[in-house]
Design an enzyme around this catalytic site. Structure first.
Site, PDB file in Angstrom:
ATOM      1  N   HIS A  44       1.859   4.631  -2.825  1.00  0.00           N
ATOM      2  CA  HIS A  44       2.000   6.079  -2.600  1.00  0.00           C
ATOM      3  C   HIS A  44       3.404   6.547  -3.012  1.00  0.00           C
ATOM      4  O   HIS A  44       3.554   7.566  -3.702  1.00  0.00           O
ATOM      5  CB  HIS A  44       1.788   6.407  -1.123  1.00  0.00           C
ATOM      6  CG  HIS A  44       0.379   6.216  -0.640  1.00  0.00           C
ATOM      7  ND1 HIS A  44      -0.716   6.719  -1.303  1.00  0.00           N
ATOM      8  CD2 HIS A  44      -0.112   5.598   0.477  1.00  0.00           C
ATOM      9  CE1 HIS A  44      -1.823   6.414  -0.631  1.00  0.00           C
ATOM     10  NE2 HIS A  44      -1.477   5.727   0.456  1.00  0.00           N
ATOM     11  N   HIS A  58       0.835  -1.207   0.000  1.00  0.00           N
ATOM     12  CA  HIS A  58       0.000   0.000   0.000  1.00  0.00           C
ATOM     13  C   HIS A  58       0.872   1.260   0.000  1.00  0.00           C
ATOM     14  O   HIS A  58       0.669   2.174  -0.827  1.00  0.00           O
ATOM     15  CB  HIS A  58      -0.913  -0.016   1.229  1.00  0.00           C
ATOM     16  CG  HIS A  58      -1.774   1.195   1.366  1.00  0.00           C
ATOM     17  ND1 HIS A  58      -3.073   1.236   0.911  1.00  0.00           N
ATOM     18  CD2 HIS A  58      -1.526   2.426   1.908  1.00  0.00           C
ATOM     19  CE1 HIS A  58      -3.591   2.431   1.162  1.00  0.00           C
ATOM     20  NE2 HIS A  58      -2.668   3.170   1.769  1.00  0.00           N
ATOM     21  N   GLU A  59       1.821   1.304   0.903  1.00  0.00           N
ATOM     22  CA  GLU A  59       2.676   2.486   1.006  1.00  0.00           C
ATOM     23  C   GLU A  59       3.594   2.616  -0.207  1.00  0.00           C
ATOM     24  O   GLU A  59       3.930   3.728  -0.619  1.00  0.00           O
ATOM     25  CB  GLU A  59       3.500   2.440   2.300  1.00  0.00           C
ATOM     26  CG  GLU A  59       2.670   2.455   3.572  1.00  0.00           C
ATOM     27  CD  GLU A  59       1.762   3.678   3.675  1.00  0.00           C
ATOM     28  OE1 GLU A  59       2.119   4.743   3.107  1.00  0.00           O
ATOM     29  OE2 GLU A  59       0.700   3.579   4.310  1.00  0.00           O
TER      30      GLU A  59
END
Length: 452
Positions: free
Chosen positions: A26, A22-23
């Site tokens: 980003h 997920h990170e």
């Protein structure tokens, strides 16, 4: 203790992997947009390990392995040198900021598809939606033992899990369902199951048995495992005998033996037990004796015990080639997303119980069970958890990615960013909502442990 440690370990592995992906979503899009990333941390708290790359980004593994974050250069958080303002997040266009924020949930969505693809290529072992025994509502609807459910209201189902989910959703909506079934001779039949007649406040986790459906893999064979000393059948029955009838009443599973023995005892006198021993069918005479059960109540007993560790073999394998698995994985992702969103809608509207909200304790337990079942089951669990992270993060709640996306959409409409005061108020509301949701999840987890 072993189960506890296993649950903690697999929860850390699961959340660590999914949060990192997920990170990374980003981080990767932020770098593509020319944003300076100050830190990429897996976990919270004091870093246990860190290193810095040539772009000045610190990569760290922190002490609390239940999350992670990407810290970007932003004038609202740190002082930015004039020559670096072009690399600050808050100086990027609204569309670039939307891309960076949406990249995290999108990474989880893509990971879900990839995990399901791997699961289908390896082969997902499961149980078919075959009815072992029908009682009550299901029996009245015409369902019979040995029939396999292949669709629920036109939705194809291949496994017990898929059939159970469809039945549960219909029951929550107080909706009767049309079942397409196939019998042992591969003949198709249609049955209408009146789930709208289930009583108010029914246990949403037990829709199938409440409707009278006992799945085939639930039924433990009446295989004699042990004989009590001085039992009524010592010298007559032997360990390894498979009971198929008691006093003329057919026995398909171990749970049918007790009521049959009670009926035989109340009738009085001896009766016949039909059994299979070494491939040979025998009919032997037995006479139950009266004794006391665990509650000191009088019952009729034969003095036999059945194995409690029977694990039936899987009878279904969902396996596809590498290319064929791609559309199947995409379709399964869509089905899981629709089910998850449907459940959320029912919780919000009150059609489903708040007990369906689970927290980290439940995640840990399911992670451990899935890992023990095999790689295919663990991949499915990771895929569902990754999709859940995607959906939850897209909720329009400030402090979540969805809340930031809501701010940016408002900015697009009004032509300027929201005021810091409005954003601060939104953050406060978001934290309150998130705290309430987490509190409910922990409450349900603790309640589940107490009532196990």
């Amino acid at each position: 203790m072993t189960e506890f440690l296993g649950s903690v370990w697999w929860m850390i592995v699961s959340l660590g992997l999914l949060v990192t992906i997920h990170e990374f979503g980003h981080y990767w899009v932020a770098r593509r947009c020319g944003i300076k990333v100050l830190r990429f941390s897996v976990g919270f708290g004091k870093p246990l390990w860190s290193r810095r790359d040539r772009h000045g980004t610190e990569f760290a593994i922190a002490a609390i392995p239940l999350g992670g974050y990407v810290k970007m250069l932003d004038e609202r958080e740190v002082e930015v040198h004039p020559h670096e303002r072009g690399q600050a997040f808050n100086h990027k266009t609204v569309w670039q900021r939307i891309a960076v924020v949406a990249a995290g949930p999108l990474a989880n969505l893509l990971l879900c598809m990839l995990l399901l693809w791997a699961m289908f290529v390896i082969g997902k072992q499961d149980y078919s939606a075959t009815v072992g025994r029908a009682t009550g509502m299901a029996q009245a609807a015409g369902l019979q033992g040995g029939e396999r459910i292949v669709s629920v209201d036109g939705r194809s189902v291949a496994t017990v899990g898929e059939a159970s989910m469809a039945l549960t959703a219909a029951a929550m909506d107080r909706h009767d369902v049309t079942l397409q079934v196939v019998d042992a001779q591969e003949r198709q039949h249609q049955r209408v199951l009146p789930l709208s007649q289930l009583p108010a406040g029914f246990d949403e986790r037990r829709v199938a048995p409440l409707a009278g459906i006992n799945w085939q893999f639930w039924l433990q064979p009446a295989l004699v495992d042990r004989l009590v000393d001085d039992s009524a059948v010592r010298g007559v029955l032997q360990p390894g005998d498979l009971i198929v009838a008691v006093d003329g009443e057919r026995i398909d599973a171990a749970d049918q033996v007790y009521p049959a023995v009670q009926a035989l005892g109340k009738r009085g006198g001896p009766g016949m037990i039909d059994l299979l021993r070494g491939g040979e069918r025998l009919a032997l005479e037995v006479t139950p004796r009266q004794g006391l059960d665990g509650n000191r109540q009088p019952v009729w007993q034969l003095g036999i015990g059945f194995s409690e560790s029977h694990a039936p073999a899987y009878d279904t394998v969902l396996k596809y080639g590498a290319f064929a698995a791609v559309p199947v994985a995409i379709g399964e992702t869509g089905r899981m997303a629709a089910d998850s969103l449907g459940m959320m809608r029912r919780i919000v509207t009150g059609s489903a119980s708040l007990q369906n909200v689970s927290g980290p304790v439940t995640i840990a337990r399911v992670a451990n069970v899935s890992a023990q079942r095999g790689l295919d089951w663990f991949l499915q669990f990771l895929a569902l958890l990754s999709l859940s992270l995607c959906i939850i993060n897209l909720l329009p709640i400030p402090v979540l990615d969805g809340g930031h996306l809501l701010y940016y959409l408002i900015e697009l409409v009004k032509g300027s960013p929201l005021s810091e005061r409005a954003m601060a108020a939104g953050q406060f509301v978001g934290l309150a909502l998130l705290a309430g949701l987490m509190g409910l999840a922990f409450y349900n987890d603790i309640l589940g442990l107490v009532t196990r």
